[in-house]
Design a protein around this motif. Sequence first.
Motif, PDB file in Angstrom:
ATOM      1  N   PRO A 167       0.826  -1.218   0.000  1.00  0.00           N
ATOM      2  CA  PRO A 167       0.000   0.000   0.000  1.00  0.00           C
ATOM      3  C   PRO A 167       0.854   1.259   0.000  1.00  0.00           C
ATOM      4  N   GLU A 187      -0.193   5.370  11.873  1.00  0.00           N
ATOM      5  CA  GLU A 187      -0.641   4.650  10.675  1.00  0.00           C
ATOM      6  C   GLU A 187      -0.691   3.139  10.888  1.00  0.00           C
ATOM      7  N   HIS A 207      -5.060  -0.653   5.388  1.00  0.00           N
ATOM      8  CA  HIS A 207      -4.961  -0.180   4.005  1.00  0.00           C
ATOM      9  C   HIS A 207      -5.816  -1.028   3.073  1.00  0.00           C
TER      10      HIS A 207
END
Length: 324
Positions: free
Chosen positions: A135, A143, A150
């Motif tokens: 990704p 994140e 993702h």
Amino acid sequence: MLDTRREWPLLIVGSGPAGIGVALEAKRRGVAALLVERGALCHTLYRFPERMTYFSTAELLEFAGIPLVCAGAKPTKREVLDYFTRIVTSFRLPFETDCAVTGLRRESDQWIVSSSRGEWRCRAVVLATGSYDQPNLLYVPGEHLPHVSHYFESAHPFIGKQVIIVGGKNSAAEAALELYRAGAHVTLIHRGAGVSPSVKYWIKPDLENRIRDGEIRALYHAQIAAIEAGIVKVRIGERDQDLSADAVLLLTGYQPDYEWLRRMGFEFEGEADLPVHDPLTLESNLPGVYFAGVLLAGRQASRVFIENSREHGARILKHFLRET
């Protein structure tokens, strides 16, 4: 079909439609070929959203005149997955799954392919690894938290939850609609001025209508600044805002594994990092190693898809067999 042989004329890395297409062409021409896949058979197709519908019609996705039967005007993820797995099993194409290829090296007139399950020797290698396993990262704090992904596969786990989706193209648009209809509370964040014009023609007006009616919230000219437990920090222009979030889907696209590919000795060019290759034969800068499928598009994955990569197998096998 599993096979214990350690020497093959042709070894194909990746069992998506491109890899299967090459293996099918090899079978038709009497060349023994092994498909090696790091995940399950047809790994990428398997990981697509469970209710995905393809843009292309069935006849544009068919290989070698083998019919793809579907109930509607366009095939679903399930129908396409069943189609390609049925090709592999019906034509008895040898494959090895849950096996990660880790290296390539040349010895005399052969390639040695190293993997998590030992080594194979082959005359030539085809890389059909696609880009879905890599990704595009945002490189923002948080994140990699557990509630961030993702990938979107199913709306069911998100029913009744606050879901932030980052992205403005097909993946984000389809996920937003499916989540909304499942009962999630959806906020779409996109750095652009609106939903991308490239979104499928039957999806785009549906999403825009849901946004207009306030059923899906959309924040444009916006970017994620950080992700925390239960909160996403967003910058909209010069203004910062905190949004509640039970889950975050960063659907910002994918790219080839350039670190691995460059380590193997492959070369790339231009802003799109297109792999150096012969456009007629698809042979890479490493003699005897070919590219197939979306890998040929570099960072512009939308340039290559199933229907315009169906002839890759024929081009590769023609050169492999030194046909004129």
